[in-house]
Write a protein that holds these residues in place. Structure first.
Motif, mmCIF file in Angstrom:
data_model
loop_
_atom_site.group_PDB
_atom_site.id
_atom_site.type_symbol
_atom_site.label_atom_id
_atom_site.label_comp_id
_atom_site.label_asym_id
_atom_site.label_seq_id
_atom_site.Cartn_x
_atom_site.Cartn_y
_atom_site.Cartn_z
ATOM 1 N N UNK A 350 -82.267 -30.074 81.800
ATOM 2 C CA UNK A 350 -81.517 -31.275 81.443
ATOM 3 C C UNK A 350 -82.381 -32.335 80.773
ATOM 4 N N UNK A 351 -83.687 -32.101 80.693
ATOM 5 C CA UNK A 351 -84.541 -33.040 79.962
ATOM 6 C C UNK A 351 -84.727 -32.644 78.507
ATOM 7 N N UNK A 352 -84.147 -31.511 78.092
ATOM 8 C CA UNK A 352 -84.280 -31.075 76.709
ATOM 9 C C UNK A 352 -85.402 -30.096 76.464
ATOM 10 N N UNK A 353 -85.959 -29.497 77.511
ATOM 11 C CA UNK A 353 -86.938 -28.419 77.349
ATOM 12 C C UNK A 353 -86.247 -27.064 77.436
ATOM 13 N N UNK A 354 -86.733 -26.117 76.642
ATOM 14 C CA UNK A 354 -86.210 -24.747 76.654
ATOM 15 C C UNK A 354 -87.372 -23.805 76.939
ATOM 16 N N UNK A 355 -87.209 -22.966 77.966
ATOM 17 C CA UNK A 355 -88.311 -22.180 78.527
ATOM 18 C C UNK A 355 -88.156 -20.687 78.267
ATOM 19 N N UNK A 356 -89.305 -20.025 78.165
ATOM 20 C CA UNK A 356 -89.367 -18.562 78.207
ATOM 21 C C UNK A 356 -90.398 -18.188 79.269
ATOM 22 N N UNK A 357 -89.976 -17.376 80.233
ATOM 23 C CA UNK A 357 -90.816 -16.995 81.376
ATOM 24 C C UNK A 357 -91.038 -15.496 81.375
ATOM 25 N N UNK A 358 -92.286 -15.088 81.550
ATOM 26 C CA UNK A 358 -92.641 -13.685 81.683
ATOM 27 C C UNK A 358 -92.231 -13.211 83.079
ATOM 28 N N UNK A 359 -91.295 -12.265 83.140
ATOM 29 C CA UNK A 359 -90.779 -11.806 84.421
ATOM 30 C C UNK A 359 -91.804 -11.023 85.232
ATOM 31 N N UNK A 360 -92.861 -10.565 84.604
ATOM 32 C CA UNK A 360 -93.887 -9.804 85.316
ATOM 33 C C UNK A 360 -95.013 -10.691 85.840
ATOM 34 N N UNK A 361 -94.859 -12.013 85.693
ATOM 35 C CA UNK A 361 -95.956 -12.921 86.060
ATOM 36 C C UNK A 361 -95.707 -13.664 87.371
ATOM 37 N N UNK A 362 -94.586 -13.360 88.055
ATOM 38 C CA UNK A 362 -94.249 -14.073 89.293
ATOM 39 C C UNK A 362 -94.225 -15.592 89.104
ATOM 40 N N UNK A 363 -93.682 -16.005 87.972
ATOM 41 C CA UNK A 363 -93.530 -17.428 87.701
ATOM 42 C C UNK A 363 -94.753 -18.109 87.147
ATOM 43 N N UNK A 364 -95.789 -17.371 86.806
ATOM 44 C CA UNK A 364 -97.063 -17.979 86.393
ATOM 45 C C UNK A 364 -97.220 -18.122 84.881
ATOM 46 N N UNK A 365 -96.482 -17.329 84.104
ATOM 47 C CA UNK A 365 -96.698 -17.321 82.654
ATOM 48 C C UNK A 365 -95.412 -17.714 81.943
ATOM 49 N N UNK A 366 -95.438 -18.871 81.301
ATOM 50 C CA UNK A 366 -94.253 -19.351 80.605
ATOM 51 C C UNK A 366 -94.670 -20.285 79.470
ATOM 52 N N UNK A 367 -93.731 -20.540 78.575
ATOM 53 C CA UNK A 367 -93.941 -21.596 77.592
ATOM 54 C C UNK A 367 -92.618 -22.274 77.310
ATOM 55 N N UNK A 368 -92.641 -23.357 76.534
ATOM 56 C CA UNK A 368 -91.400 -24.075 76.270
ATOM 57 C C UNK A 368 -91.488 -24.789 74.936
ATOM 58 N N UNK A 369 -90.302 -25.121 74.423
ATOM 59 C CA UNK A 369 -90.171 -26.009 73.264
ATOM 60 C C UNK A 369 -89.262 -27.154 73.701
ATOM 61 N N UNK A 370 -89.313 -28.253 72.971
ATOM 62 C CA UNK A 370 -88.529 -29.435 73.310
ATOM 63 C C UNK A 370 -87.618 -29.819 72.150
ATOM 64 N N UNK A 371 -86.464 -30.382 72.491
ATOM 65 C CA UNK A 371 -85.597 -30.928 71.451
ATOM 66 C C UNK A 371 -86.292 -32.129 70.804
#
Length: 446
Positions: A350-371
């Motif tokens: 809801x803050x305008x971030x869009x995330x991609x999370x690596x499902x094999x990382x147990x929540x440790x590896x992700x990145x995002x872009x912002x509006x």
């Protein structure tokens, strides 16, 4: 767990494959939330903006893509058909109300609902009207003096009632039906080609949830806080399951996910539920720590992925037991329904971030872009880059409804993402309350 003071604030202020990717579904039929698993390989974060398309209203609708065209509705009252490669408009169709439902496609027809009280069938190629069906009227959930806010005589619309029901298409042999809920309290089944009424099922309050089809059943919930299993052919009830009805914690806005012998869904009652899909009996429930679950879950490899509101998380739960495997904490409410492709899950906050999370990382590896709006307004709106209702209120009295609306308008400047993503041809599409439909390229799988 939430501190009691925060819960009180909540109640006062809001209650408150080739390399291409495509949806695995019937090529004739595409429904918004029936299947959130797409083809893909490995971890593929976003690599760069392909294009963005501006509408004249907030976008709560979720896009779908077929035959090179992206379709999405906007609060400006238009359904848009946009070229997938260029981002150029092919056609638009005007209604007399905001479009907060997501479209479904069957053959050459696209279906969607509008706050003008109609559900429409439009030709996918040229945007010409095929038929429209008048419901008993579409409106926001609301009541006088909602949740004890002031003034007690004022009629107040629910500031968190984001969506209208999205139509889905049910096929059986040579017939096809369009199914959806309505603010008039009914679930409708219409002939997909003519729009004539086949049956309707009456609930006790508005139905803004979206049905999901499994074999000959549909599952749908609404503002009476009940999940219904109905016979898709006749509309007869098979079973129902009631969730809680405490003030501020009543209602079902999400769609179900069906996997194996279970139906999974969340509610404003702060739990996520797993039911026996044949009987509707509770198998387990997950305590969401006083957090609404508006997000529709997606399930892969015995793991349920779903977003939460006030705990600002994407949860990964064991599908058999409901035990939490891990969570990815983000910056604000997660109301989008995630999409999975390969080893990546995608969702917005809801803050305008869009995330991609690596499902094999147990929540440790992700990145995002912002509006773009988030980049502009985050510093003045967020507290330590996190959504904070009290901080954004700047000493406003949050027991007053209109002050809550002012805070929400401030949040909307960020470009919140409550639209759910769709993936096609190595591109991911999602809408934002800043009025843009975004198309981002995905990194090529290694």
């Amino acid at each position: 767990m939430k501190k009691p003071s925060i819960l009180i604030l909540l109640l006062l202020n809001l209650v408150i494959c080739n390399s291409a990717l495509s949806q695995k579904t019937d090529p004739k039929t595409m429904n918004a939330f029936s299947n959130r698993i797409f083809d893909g390989k490995e971890y593929q974060p976003l690599s760069g903006l392909k294009w963005k398309f501006k509408t004249d209203g907030k976008i709560f609708s979720s896009p779908i893509v077929k035959n090179g065209m992206v379709y999405i509705g906007s609060e400006d009252g238009f359904l848009y058909a946009i070229d997938e490669k260029s981002g150029n408009l092919k056609w638009n169709f005007k209604t007399n109300g905001a479009i907060h439902s997501s479209p479904a496609i069957f053959e050459n027809m696209i279906y969607f609902g509008s706050f003008d009280g109609n559900y429409y069938a439009v030709n996918t190629e040229n945007g010409k009207l095929i038929w429209k069906f008048k419901t008993g009227g579409e409106h926001w959930l609301g009541e006088t003096g909602m949740w004890g806010m002031k003034p007690e005589t004022q009629y107040m619309e629910d500031l968190w009632d984001f969506y209208l029901s999205s139509p889905v298409v049910y096929q059986n042999k040579n017939t096809a039906s369009v199914l959806f809920g309505s603010s008039d309290g009914n679930v409708y089944s219409l002939d997909a080609k003519t729009g004539s009424l086949k049956w309707k099922f009456k609930t006790n309050e508005p139905v803004h949830g979206t049905p999901v089809i499994d074999q000959n059943k549909i599952y749908i919930g609404g503002w009476d806080a009940t999940l219904y299993a109905l016979n898709a052919e006749t509309g007869k009830a098979i079973w129902h399951f009631a969730t809680g009805t405490k003030m501020g914690f009543k209602g079902i806005q999400s769609s179900v996910a069906v996997a194996g012998d279970k139906v999974y869904f969340g509610a404003r009652e702060p739990f996520f539920f797993a039911l026996d899909k044949e009987t509707g009996k509770l198998i387990w429930k997950y305590d969401a720590e006083n957090s609404w679950i508006l997000s529709s879950a997606v399930i892969k490899d015995n793991t349920v992925y779903v977003g939460t509101s006030d705990t600002y998380a994407l949860l990964a739960l064991d599908a058999k037991t409901g035990a939490e495997k891990y969570r990815l904490k983000v910056n604000g409410y997660v109301y989008t329904s995630p999409a999975i492709a390969g080893n990546t899950i995608y969702f917005g906050d809801f803050t305008g971030n869009f995330f991609s999370l690596d499902l094999l990382s147990n929540g440790k590896k992700s990145n995002f872009v912002s509006t773009e709006n988030r980049k502009q307004f985050a510093a003045s709106t967020l507290k330590n880059d996190l959504l904070d209702f009290g901080y954004a209120a700047q000493n406003l009295d949050l027991s007053v409804y209109d002050n809550n609306k002012k805070v929400m308008d401030k949040f909307y400047q960020l470009g919140p993402i409550v639209s759910s993503p769709f993936i096609s041809n190595n591109t991911i599409y999602f809408g934002s309350a800043d009025g843009y439909l975004y198309a981002y390229n995905l990194q090529k799988a290694q």
